[in-house]
Design a protein around this motif. Structure first.
Motif, PDB file in Angstrom:
ATOM      1  N   ARG A 136      77.233  24.073  51.171  1.00 27.16           N
ATOM      2  CA  ARG A 136      78.700  23.974  50.566  1.00 27.16           C
ATOM      3  C   ARG A 136      78.855  22.338  50.828  1.00 27.16           C
ATOM      4  NH1 ARG A 136      79.270  28.334  53.764  1.00 27.16           N
ATOM      5  NH2 ARG A 136      80.002  30.085  52.051  1.00 27.16           N
ATOM      6  N   GLU A 138      77.604  20.505  48.051  1.00 23.28           N
ATOM      7  CA  GLU A 138      78.389  20.924  47.589  1.00 23.28           C
ATOM      8  C   GLU A 138      79.589  21.574  46.564  1.00 23.28           C
ATOM      9  OE1 GLU A 138      74.986  21.470  44.992  1.00 23.28           O
ATOM     10  OE2 GLU A 138      73.601  21.817  46.779  1.00 23.28           O
ATOM     11  N   GLY A 139      80.336  21.222  47.757  1.00 18.09           N
ATOM     12  CA  GLY A 139      81.399  21.563  47.442  1.00 18.09           C
ATOM     13  C   GLY A 139      81.497  23.754  47.203  1.00 18.09           C
ATOM     14  N   ASP A 140      80.822  23.685  46.706  1.00 16.50           N
ATOM     15  CA  ASP A 140      80.573  25.571  46.488  1.00 16.50           C
ATOM     16  C   ASP A 140      81.629  25.976  47.691  1.00 16.50           C
ATOM     17  OD1 ASP A 140      79.814  25.868  43.802  1.00 16.50           O
ATOM     18  OD2 ASP A 140      78.082  24.855  44.574  1.00 16.50           O
ATOM     19  N   ASN A 213      87.708  30.588  40.096  1.00 10.80           N
ATOM     20  CA  ASN A 213      87.030  31.763  39.566  1.00 10.80           C
ATOM     21  C   ASN A 213      86.378  32.923  40.083  1.00 10.80           C
ATOM     22  OD1 ASN A 213      84.275  32.526  38.299  1.00 10.80           O
ATOM     23  ND2 ASN A 213      83.366  31.050  38.952  1.00 10.80           N
ATOM     24  N   GLU A 231      90.170  24.113  39.230  1.00 15.27           N
ATOM     25  CA  GLU A 231      89.544  23.851  40.656  1.00 15.27           C
ATOM     26  C   GLU A 231      87.838  23.334  40.006  1.00 15.27           C
ATOM     27  OE1 GLU A 231      90.553  27.178  44.319  1.00 15.27           O
ATOM     28  OE2 GLU A 231      88.678  27.316  43.091  1.00 15.27           O
ATOM     29  N   LYS A 233      85.283  23.032  41.926  1.00 15.74           N
ATOM     30  CA  LYS A 233      84.494  23.641  42.081  1.00 15.74           C
ATOM     31  C   LYS A 233      85.014  24.795  42.797  1.00 15.74           C
ATOM     32  CE  LYS A 233      80.465  21.454  42.856  1.00 15.74           C
ATOM     33  NZ  LYS A 233      79.135  21.657  42.379  1.00 15.74           N
ATOM     34  N   HIS A 242      90.057  15.560  36.416  1.00 18.31           N
ATOM     35  CA  HIS A 242      89.328  17.134  36.749  1.00 18.31           C
ATOM     36  C   HIS A 242      90.284  17.988  35.124  1.00 18.31           C
ATOM     37  CE1 HIS A 242      87.183  20.981  36.374  1.00 18.31           C
ATOM     38  NE2 HIS A 242      88.277  21.848  36.716  1.00 18.31           N
TER      39      HIS A 242
END
Ligand SMILES: [Zn+2]
Length: 311
Positions: A136, A138-140, A213, A231, A233, A242
């Motif tokens: 998490r 890593e931003g996911d 997503n 988004e 991520k 972004h």
């Protein structure tokens, strides 16, 4: 004479009550439903209703048009789970609020792996399953694959089968009812799938942008492409850098549409749409997100027709 009338009246009342009581005990469809089901999302409650009919009493914990990742269960939800016979959820990590809720309710029948639990991700075809361990940090927020899998009708086929099996295992006396309802649902789905795909055929390969997503199963089913999201991520709100990247992508690929769910923040998409001439389309993730999406078939009809109209 009057005495006899009174006696026969009393007898009639007793007889009617006895019949009603027997009816409620023997045939739950005319009294209390047999199986109490709690689902995390309204879409799952709809599928349970379509398979269980009047034999089940089903409630969804997450309201429609709310972000399923961030629901905060209320004390009344804990009570519903405590009283439930079967608990239906998305599995994976869509509902981070699921485990604390189950712990609070303390109904051991519904704990993971127990007979009252139904994890609908079992057996469905998942997309974006990472080929390496992800953190998490890593931003996911989705570490086990994309959990928004029910907008692919082929996955729904697997899901309703699992629901019918679970209901029949809990309530074997009505197994044939569940099988009958399941077959009716599957026949209808079989009939609708080519209709939906036929409508979308002229737009094969078109590129769209999403907010979160959560549309890739629908996109794959529809033959459309969605590889860029507002988004950066999943779960991280868009920043200016972004957004500039997404805007450039939209221009380079001739993108015409941004797809949002009813609960996504609207501002970023609307501002971008205005700047570079895109359309923003709100589609439904859940039954009840919009009044048009009254059940799974109506939801898919709405999403398909809305896409066709906008493209
Ligand atoms: Zn998500």
């Amino acid at each position: 004479m009057r005495f006899f009338k009174e006696v026969s009246m009393k007898r009639a009342v007793v007889w009617v009550l006895a019949v009603l009581f027997t009816c409620m005990m023997e045939y739950p469809a005319c009294g209390r439903p047999t199986v109490r089901v709690v689902t995390t999302l309204p879409i799952f409650a709809d599928l349970v209703r379509q398979v269980g009919g009047e034999l089940v009493e089903v409630v969804a914990l997450a309201p429609s048009a709310f972000d399923p990742h961030t629901i905060e269960p209320r004390p009344s939800d804990v009570w519903k789970v405590k009283k439930a016979d079967i608990f239906v959820h998305a599995g994976l990590d869509l509902e981070p609020w699921r485990s604390p809720l189950l712990d609070a309710a303390g109904n051991p029948r519904l704990f993971p792996g127990q007979p009252g639990e139904l994890d609908l991700s079992q057996g469905v075809r998942l997309l974006e399953v990472p080929d390496r361990p992800v953190s998490r940090l890593e931003g996911d927020i989705h570490l086990f694959g994309n959990p928004h899998y029910w907008l692919d009708p082929h996955n729904v086929r697997t899901m309703v089968q699992a629901i019918a099996e679970k209901l029949a295992a809990y309530d074997p006396d009505h197994a044939s009812n569940y099988r009958q309802n399941l077959n009716a649902f599957l026949n209808r789905l079989q009939h609708k799938i080519p209709q939906w795909q036929e409508k979308l055929r002229p737009y094969q390969g078109h590129k769209l942008i999403g907010y979160h997503n959560e549309w890739i199963y629908l996109m794959e089913f529809a033959g459309l492409k969605m590889e860029t999201f507002l988004e950066p991520k999943p779960g991280i709100p868009p920043g200016p850098k972004h957004l500039a990247f997404v805007e450039d992508y939209a221009k380079r690929h001739g993108v015409r549409l941004i797809v949002q769910a009813a609960y996504n923040p609207k501002q970023a998409a609307q501002a971008m749409a205005k700047r570079i001439g895109l359309k923003v389309v709100v589609l439904c993730q859940n039954v009840g997100d919009l009044p048009e999406a009254s059940d799974y078939f109506a939801l898919m009809d709405y999403n398909v027709d809305r896409l066709v109209l906008a493209l």
